[in-house]
Design a protein around this motif. Structure first.
Motif, short mmCIF file in Angstrom:
data_model
loop_
_atom_site.label_atom_id
_atom_site.label_comp_id
_atom_site.label_asym_id
_atom_site.label_seq_id
_atom_site.Cartn_x
_atom_site.Cartn_y
_atom_site.Cartn_z
N VAL A 194 0.85 -1.19 0.00
CA VAL A 194 0.00 0.00 0.00
C VAL A 194 0.89 1.24 0.00
O VAL A 194 1.72 1.41 0.90
CB VAL A 194 -0.93 0.03 1.23
N GLY A 195 0.71 2.08 -0.97
CA GLY A 195 1.45 3.34 -1.02
C GLY A 195 0.68 4.41 -0.27
O GLY A 195 -0.36 4.90 -0.75
N ALA A 196 1.17 4.73 0.91
CA ALA A 196 0.61 5.82 1.71
C ALA A 196 1.70 6.84 1.95
O ALA A 196 1.79 7.45 3.02
CB ALA A 196 0.06 5.28 3.03
N ASP A 197 2.54 7.01 0.93
CA ASP A 197 3.78 7.78 1.08
C ASP A 197 3.72 9.14 0.41
O ASP A 197 4.74 9.68 -0.03
CB ASP A 197 4.98 6.97 0.58
N GLY A 198 2.53 9.72 0.34
CA GLY A 198 2.42 11.13 0.02
C GLY A 198 2.46 11.48 -1.45
O GLY A 198 2.52 10.62 -2.35
N ILE A 199 2.45 12.77 -1.71
CA ILE A 199 2.32 13.29 -3.07
C ILE A 199 3.50 12.91 -3.95
O ILE A 199 3.37 12.79 -5.17
CB ILE A 199 2.13 14.83 -3.02
N ARG A 200 4.68 12.67 -3.38
CA ARG A 200 5.86 12.25 -4.14
C ARG A 200 6.06 10.74 -4.00
O ARG A 200 7.17 10.25 -3.93
CB ARG A 200 7.10 12.99 -3.66
N SER A 201 5.01 10.00 -3.96
CA SER A 201 5.00 8.58 -3.65
C SER A 201 6.00 7.74 -4.45
O SER A 201 5.99 7.73 -5.69
CB SER A 201 3.60 8.02 -3.88
N GLN A 202 6.85 7.00 -3.73
CA GLN A 202 7.76 6.05 -4.36
C GLN A 202 6.98 4.87 -4.93
O GLN A 202 7.27 4.39 -6.04
CB GLN A 202 8.78 5.55 -3.34
N VAL A 203 5.99 4.41 -4.19
CA VAL A 203 5.19 3.28 -4.68
C VAL A 203 4.46 3.65 -5.97
O VAL A 203 4.43 2.87 -6.93
CB VAL A 203 4.17 2.84 -3.60
N ARG A 204 3.89 4.85 -6.02
CA ARG A 204 3.20 5.27 -7.24
C ARG A 204 4.17 5.34 -8.42
O ARG A 204 3.86 4.88 -9.52
CB ARG A 204 2.53 6.63 -7.02
N GLY A 211 -4.75 8.18 0.17
CA GLY A 211 -4.36 9.52 0.60
C GLY A 211 -3.68 10.30 -0.51
O GLY A 211 -4.01 10.17 -1.69
N ASP A 212 -2.71 11.13 -0.13
CA ASP A 212 -2.05 12.01 -1.09
C ASP A 212 -1.33 11.24 -2.20
O ASP A 212 -1.11 11.78 -3.29
CB ASP A 212 -1.04 12.91 -0.37
N ALA A 213 -0.93 10.01 -1.95
CA ALA A 213 -0.29 9.22 -3.00
C ALA A 213 -1.23 8.98 -4.17
O ALA A 213 -0.80 8.86 -5.32
CB ALA A 213 0.20 7.89 -2.44
N ALA A 214 -2.53 8.94 -3.89
CA ALA A 214 -3.53 8.70 -4.92
C ALA A 214 -4.21 9.96 -5.40
O ALA A 214 -4.55 10.09 -6.58
CB ALA A 214 -4.59 7.73 -4.40
N HIS A 215 -4.42 10.92 -4.48
CA HIS A 215 -5.28 12.07 -4.83
C HIS A 215 -4.94 13.27 -3.96
O HIS A 215 -5.79 13.78 -3.23
CB HIS A 215 -6.75 11.71 -4.66
N ALA A 216 -3.72 13.77 -4.06
CA ALA A 216 -3.35 14.95 -3.29
C ALA A 216 -4.24 16.12 -3.66
O ALA A 216 -4.43 16.42 -4.83
CB ALA A 216 -1.89 15.31 -3.53
N MET A 217 -4.80 16.76 -2.64
CA MET A 217 -5.74 17.85 -2.90
C MET A 217 -5.28 19.13 -2.21
O MET A 217 -4.43 19.10 -1.32
CB MET A 217 -7.15 17.48 -2.43
N THR A 218 -5.84 20.23 -2.63
CA THR A 218 -5.53 21.51 -2.00
C THR A 218 -6.06 21.50 -0.56
O THR A 218 -7.00 20.77 -0.24
CB THR A 218 -6.16 22.66 -2.79
N PRO A 219 -5.48 22.31 0.32
CA PRO A 219 -5.86 22.27 1.74
C PRO A 219 -7.02 23.19 2.11
O PRO A 219 -7.28 23.41 3.29
CB PRO A 219 -4.58 22.75 2.42
N ASN A 220 -7.76 23.68 1.12
CA ASN A 220 -8.69 24.78 1.37
C ASN A 220 -9.88 24.45 2.24
O ASN A 220 -10.47 25.35 2.83
CB ASN A 220 -9.17 25.33 0.02
N ILE A 221 -10.26 23.19 2.34
CA ILE A 221 -11.37 22.82 3.22
C ILE A 221 -10.93 21.81 4.26
O ILE A 221 -11.75 21.14 4.89
CB ILE A 221 -12.59 22.31 2.43
N GLY A 222 -9.62 21.69 4.46
CA GLY A 222 -9.09 20.85 5.53
C GLY A 222 -9.46 19.39 5.41
O GLY A 222 -9.78 18.74 6.41
#
Length: 367
Positions: free
Chosen positions: A138-148, A267-278
């Motif tokens: 499972v890649g849960a390693d963020g917007i710069r995901s190594q797994v992705r 999470g961000d590895a799949a769908h990083a979104m803007t932080p505008n609505i938290g």
């Protein structure tokens, strides 16, 4: 099933490990940082995220060291109140779980302590080929995901045209609820996370190649409210202020991006979104709950992953769109455009029932 390998020990990865543990599925989390890493300062735990925590048994512990998210004020750059959003009718009616405003380190600590000993390995990263030999990674390693990158190919995040500051400081502004100030091409958010501590965030339009000035008081000079003036005078050292580019990761072929063979993203590895609505953390936590439910259902992994992606696509797509639109509206820079925006916010704020209905649609999580 065998042990699930989770790459990334942030909110999404630890949440998945917790969700799997309570369903009797073993997980091993690899986190490259040497210890829990609370990057981001504070976090807004919206009602949908708290609903996930209520279901997995951690909500009370998170709320123990937090500030209740009861109301939210929107003000203009001079401090004039535009609208107040009161969540309490939705809480009192049971339609939403009560939100919480917390320090990110506290949330991470609660998630980590809930796991069986030895679940998380710090200072570790997957070795080349390891994911191929594992039943499920499972890649849960963020917007710069190594797994992705290794399993799905290159998907480049898109810079949205603005940056953000984040920091924790003493609550010299004296705010008692989440308060957002709207300026011209800039915003400031004040989020109390305890009786004395304040999470501060900003957004500001900025070309990608620009080098942001370190002086926040000068950068945000258009904001003249006395509470912000007290805050500017008491800012901590520049080294404690996090500055990030606001990016979004979006792919039309969601199922292909989220799940492929024995690999899946959340999470961000799949769908990083803007932080505008938290909602970055909230979407990762929802992902974790749904993915764990599908993995524990007893069906073949391939079918479980495909169903996870199908279940999550409509919800995440909607939240990403709303967050993007809120950001575009908040970052308006023209004088007339900002005046019209503020007038619209005032007008819409007076329609309480419509506002509550919209909040319920956005913030209710049923799985």
């Amino acid at each position: 099933m065998g042990t699930v390998l989770i790459v990334g020990g942030g909110i999404g990865g630890l949440s998945l490990a917790r969700e799997l543990a309570i369903r009797g599925v073993r997980a091993s989390v690899l986190e490259k940082a040497p210890q829990l890493n609370p990057v981001g300062a504070g976090i807004i735990m919206n009602p949908n995220a708290m609903r996930v925590l209520e279901r997995n048994g951690l909500a009370d512990e998170v709320r123990r060291d937090s500030w209740p998210y009861l109301t939210r004020e929107t003000r203009d750059r001079r401090g004039r109140l535009l609208a107040t959003r009161d969540y309490r009718p939705l809480y009192d009616s049971g339609k939403l779980s009560q939100g919480a405003l917390v320090h990110r380190a506290h949330l991470l600590g609660v998630l980590y302590r809930s796991l069986p000993p030895g679940t998380v390995r710090f200072g570790a990263a997957p070795e080349a080929g390891q994911s191929v030999e594992t039943e499920l990674v499972v890649g849960a390693d963020g917007i710069r995901s190594q797994v992705r990158r290794e399993r799905f190919g290159q998907f480049q995040p898109r810079y949205m045209g603005y940056r953000s500051h984040r920091l924790i400081m003493e609550n010299v502004a004296g705010v008692r609820c989440f308060t957002e100030y709207l300026g011209r091409g800039q915003r400031i958010g004040l989020v109390p996370i305890s009786e004395s501590k304040l999470y501060v965030w900003t957004t500001f339009n900025s070309p990608r190649k620009a080098r942001p000035a370190p002086d926040l008081a000068r950068t945000f000079a258009q904001f003249t409210d006395e509470r912000l003036q007290r805050l500017f005078a008491a800012l901590p050292s520049a080294q404690t202020i996090i500055t990030t580019e606001i990016e979004e990761l979006w792919a039309e072929d969601w199922v292909r991006l989220w799940a492929k063979g024995s690999a899946v993203l959340l999470g961000d590895a799949a769908h990083a979104m803007t932080p505008n609505i938290g909602q970055g953390a909230g979407m990762a936590m929802e992902d974790a709950a749904v993915l764990a439910e599908e993995l524990a259902s007893g069906v073949e992994i391939e079918h479980a992953l495909a169903k996870y992606a199908r279940r999550r696509k409509p919800r995440v797509e909607m939240v990403m769109r709303i967050s993007r639109e809120v950001g575009e509206d908040g970052q308006r820079s023209g004088a007339l455009a900002c005046w019209l925006r503020n007038r619209r916010i005032e007008r819409e704020g007076r329609d309480v029932q419509r506002s509550l209905a919209e909040l319920e649609r956005l913030l209710a999580f049923s799985g």
